[in-house]
Design a protein around this motif. Structure first.
Motif, PDB file in Angstrom:
ATOM      1  N   GLY A  38     -14.167  18.510 -10.555  1.00  0.00           N
ATOM      2  CA  GLY A  38     -12.706  18.605 -10.771  1.00  0.00           C
ATOM      3  C   GLY A  38     -12.034  18.277  -9.610  1.00  0.00           C
ATOM      4  N   ASP A  39     -12.711  18.006  -8.484  1.00  0.00           N
ATOM      5  CA  ASP A  39     -11.902  17.607  -7.304  1.00  0.00           C
ATOM      6  C   ASP A  39     -11.875  16.063  -7.207  1.00  0.00           C
ATOM      7  N   ALA A  40     -12.258  15.552  -8.264  1.00  0.00           N
ATOM      8  CA  ALA A  40     -12.032  13.832  -8.390  1.00  0.00           C
ATOM      9  C   ALA A  40     -10.558  13.627  -8.439  1.00  0.00           C
ATOM     10  N   ALA A  41      -9.897  13.030  -7.798  1.00  0.00           N
ATOM     11  CA  ALA A  41      -8.424  12.746  -7.876  1.00  0.00           C
ATOM     12  C   ALA A  41      -8.125  11.511  -6.739  1.00  0.00           C
ATOM     13  N   MET A  42      -6.843  11.415  -6.852  1.00  0.00           N
ATOM     14  CA  MET A  42      -6.247  10.576  -5.712  1.00  0.00           C
ATOM     15  C   MET A  42      -5.797  11.504  -4.868  1.00  0.00           C
ATOM     16  N   TYR A  43      -6.007  11.343  -3.647  1.00  0.00           N
ATOM     17  CA  TYR A  43      -5.260  12.138  -2.323  1.00  0.00           C
ATOM     18  C   TYR A  43      -4.459  11.376  -1.767  1.00  0.00           C
ATOM     19  N   LEU A  44      -3.237  11.859  -1.788  1.00  0.00           N
ATOM     20  CA  LEU A  44      -2.089  11.132  -1.081  1.00  0.00           C
ATOM     21  C   LEU A  44      -1.574  11.920   0.328  1.00  0.00           C
ATOM     22  N   CYS A  45      -1.499  11.099   1.355  1.00  0.00           N
ATOM     23  CA  CYS A  45      -1.055  11.632   2.628  1.00  0.00           C
ATOM     24  C   CYS A  45       0.494  11.083   2.818  1.00  0.00           C
ATOM     25  N   ALA A  46       1.258  12.145   3.088  1.00  0.00           N
ATOM     26  CA  ALA A  46       2.731  11.782   3.403  1.00  0.00           C
ATOM     27  C   ALA A  46       3.505  12.389   4.867  1.00  0.00           C
ATOM     28  N   THR A  47       4.264  11.643   5.151  1.00  0.00           N
ATOM     29  CA  THR A  47       4.823  12.347   6.408  1.00  0.00           C
ATOM     30  C   THR A  47       6.600  12.395   6.170  1.00  0.00           C
ATOM     31  N   SER A  48       7.011  13.195   6.787  1.00  0.00           N
ATOM     32  CA  SER A  48       8.561  13.304   7.027  1.00  0.00           C
ATOM     33  C   SER A  48       8.882  13.687   8.428  1.00  0.00           C
ATOM     34  N   ARG A  49      10.364  13.198   8.800  1.00  0.00           N
ATOM     35  CA  ARG A  49      10.663  13.478  10.256  1.00  0.00           C
ATOM     36  C   ARG A  49      10.714  14.806  10.428  1.00  0.00           C
ATOM     37  N   ASP A  50      11.129  15.596   9.441  1.00  0.00           N
ATOM     38  CA  ASP A  50      11.263  16.982   9.555  1.00  0.00           C
ATOM     39  C   ASP A  50      11.145  17.661   8.299  1.00  0.00           C
ATOM     40  N   ARG A  51      11.282  18.884   7.998  1.00  0.00           N
ATOM     41  CA  ARG A  51      10.829  19.590   6.718  1.00  0.00           C
ATOM     42  C   ARG A  51      12.196  20.223   5.912  1.00  0.00           C
ATOM     43  N   ALA A  52      12.896  20.370   6.813  1.00  0.00           N
ATOM     44  CA  ALA A  52      14.130  21.144   6.345  1.00  0.00           C
ATOM     45  C   ALA A  52      15.028  20.377   5.176  1.00  0.00           C
ATOM     46  N   TYR A  53      15.356  21.059   4.243  1.00  0.00           N
ATOM     47  CA  TYR A  53      15.904  20.622   3.287  1.00  0.00           C
ATOM     48  C   TYR A  53      15.645  19.284   2.439  1.00  0.00           C
ATOM     49  N   GLY A  54      14.288  19.259   2.607  1.00  0.00           N
ATOM     50  CA  GLY A  54      13.700  18.072   1.520  1.00  0.00           C
ATOM     51  C   GLY A  54      14.069  16.789   2.220  1.00  0.00           C
ATOM     52  N   GLU A  55      13.383  16.388   3.374  1.00  0.00           N
ATOM     53  CA  GLU A  55      13.461  15.113   4.013  1.00  0.00           C
ATOM     54  C   GLU A  55      12.965  14.133   3.180  1.00  0.00           C
ATOM     55  N   THR A  56      13.192  13.007   3.057  1.00  0.00           N
ATOM     56  CA  THR A  56      12.492  11.858   2.530  1.00  0.00           C
ATOM     57  C   THR A  56      11.002  11.865   3.200  1.00  0.00           C
ATOM     58  N   GLN A  57      10.402  11.533   2.143  1.00  0.00           N
ATOM     59  CA  GLN A  57       8.712  11.518   2.467  1.00  0.00           C
ATOM     60  C   GLN A  57       8.330  10.201   2.671  1.00  0.00           C
ATOM     61  N   TYR A  58       7.250   9.846   3.273  1.00  0.00           N
ATOM     62  CA  TYR A  58       6.679   8.322   3.330  1.00  0.00           C
ATOM     63  C   TYR A  58       5.329   8.434   3.151  1.00  0.00           C
ATOM     64  N   PHE A  59       4.981   7.751   2.165  1.00  0.00           N
ATOM     65  CA  PHE A  59       3.479   7.907   1.498  1.00  0.00           C
ATOM     66  C   PHE A  59       2.526   6.975   1.915  1.00  0.00           C
ATOM     67  N   GLY A  60       1.338   7.269   2.207  1.00  0.00           N
ATOM     68  CA  GLY A  60       0.159   6.093   2.414  1.00  0.00           C
ATOM     69  C   GLY A  60      -0.217   5.921   1.009  1.00  0.00           C
ATOM     70  N   PRO A  61      -1.070   4.787   0.986  1.00  0.00           N
ATOM     71  CA  PRO A  61      -1.461   4.217  -0.199  1.00  0.00           C
ATOM     72  C   PRO A  61      -2.525   5.109  -1.097  1.00  0.00           C
ATOM     73  N   GLY A  62      -3.036   6.056  -0.484  1.00  0.00           N
ATOM     74  CA  GLY A  62      -3.862   7.098  -1.161  1.00  0.00           C
ATOM     75  C   GLY A  62      -5.477   6.824  -0.938  1.00  0.00           C
ATOM     76  N   THR A  63      -6.136   7.768  -1.100  1.00  0.00           N
ATOM     77  CA  THR A  63      -7.521   7.565  -1.368  1.00  0.00           C
ATOM     78  C   THR A  63      -8.072   8.143  -2.833  1.00  0.00           C
ATOM     79  N   ARG A  64      -8.860   7.466  -3.223  1.00  0.00           N
ATOM     80  CA  ARG A  64      -9.186   7.813  -4.631  1.00  0.00           C
ATOM     81  C   ARG A  64     -10.857   8.225  -4.363  1.00  0.00           C
ATOM     82  N   LEU A  65     -10.849   9.730  -4.793  1.00  0.00           N
ATOM     83  CA  LEU A  65     -12.216  10.248  -4.384  1.00  0.00           C
ATOM     84  C   LEU A  65     -12.864  10.221  -5.631  1.00  0.00           C
ATOM     85  N   LEU A  66     -14.248  10.028  -5.720  1.00  0.00           N
ATOM     86  CA  LEU A  66     -15.055  10.087  -7.173  1.00  0.00           C
ATOM     87  C   LEU A  66     -16.135  10.998  -6.638  1.00  0.00           C
TER      88      LEU A  66
END
Lengths: 114, 112
Positions: A84-112
């Motif tokens: 059940g852990d097979a999925a796409m895992y996405l990493c993201a960053t934001s400058r801060d976390r206050a009030y929903g800062e824009t997030q920047y995503f990596g391309p993801g790792t697909r886990l099988l």
């Protein structure tokens, strides 16, 4: 170019065999996030780091752990992967976390999980 | 849950047509964001609209926000095959240091 990098892009592991996914960023952002995304579903937040402060979501299984040794890197450890852990895992960053800062995503790792 | 709900779940249109996707949410927000995800890739931020804004444009994108109805819409004009992707709305609460909450997304197919 500043970016979020995830390695590997595809990861195959065996049922119960620990696996580590990695994420790095050149944006110098304070916050790093890990999401799990299954097919045709919304990204599900597992946890995030605000600097060194770890924030686990209430429904994230104990099987999932994370480490952030420095500003640039963050790791997702799955201690005993199940099917059940097979999925796409996405990493993201934001400058801060206050009030929903824009997030920047990596391309993801697909886990099988076999 | 604050999770946004996109409508429709899937949308198929011809190239050149306009595509409209809607998002509804439940609690008061500071801002609402739209992201695009190409198949098998990460999400890309498209546009952010703050709670005191009603409409925002970016290229072929037009976003509206109605806080009284707790809803937003994303309009893509003159769609292209390259617009084929999933589109997610994400909401930011009006208080506290809490991350975005993503909706379930709309899968858009633009047929050439």
């Amino acid at each position: 170019d500043a970016m979020v990098i995830q390695n590997p892009r595809y990861q195959v592991t065996q049922f119960g065999k620990p696996v580590t996914l990695s994420c790095s960023q050149t944006l110098n952002h304070n916050v790093m996030y890990w999401y799990q995304q299954k097919s045709s579903q919304a990204p599900k937040l597992l946890f995030h780091y605000y600097d060194k402060d770890f924030n686990n979501e209430a429904d994230t299984p104990d099987n999932f752990q994370s480490r952030r040794p420095n500003t640039s890197f963050c790791f997702l450890d799955i201690r005993s992967p199940g099917l059940g852990d097979a999925a796409m895992y996405l990493c993201a960053t934001s400058r801060d976390r206050a009030y929903g800062e824009t997030q920047y995503f990596g391309p993801g790792t697909r886990l099988l999980v076999l | 849950s604050q999770q946004g709900e996109e409508d429709p779940q899937a949308l198929s249109i011809q190239e050149g047509e306009n595509a409209t996707m809607n998002c509804s949410y439940k609690t008061s927000i500071n801002n609402l964001q739209w992201y695009r995800q190409n198949s098998g890739r990460g999400l890309v931020h498209l546009i952010l609209i703050r709670s005191n804004e009603r409409e925002k444009h970016s290229g072929r994108l037009r976003v509206t926000l109605d806080t009284s109805k707790k809803s937003s819409s994303l309009l893509i004009t003159a769609s292209r095959a390259a617009d084929t992707a999933s589109y997610f709305c994400a909401t930011a609460r009006n208080s506290g240091n809490t991350p975005l909450v993503f909706g379930k997304g709309t899968r858009l197919s633009v047929i050439a």
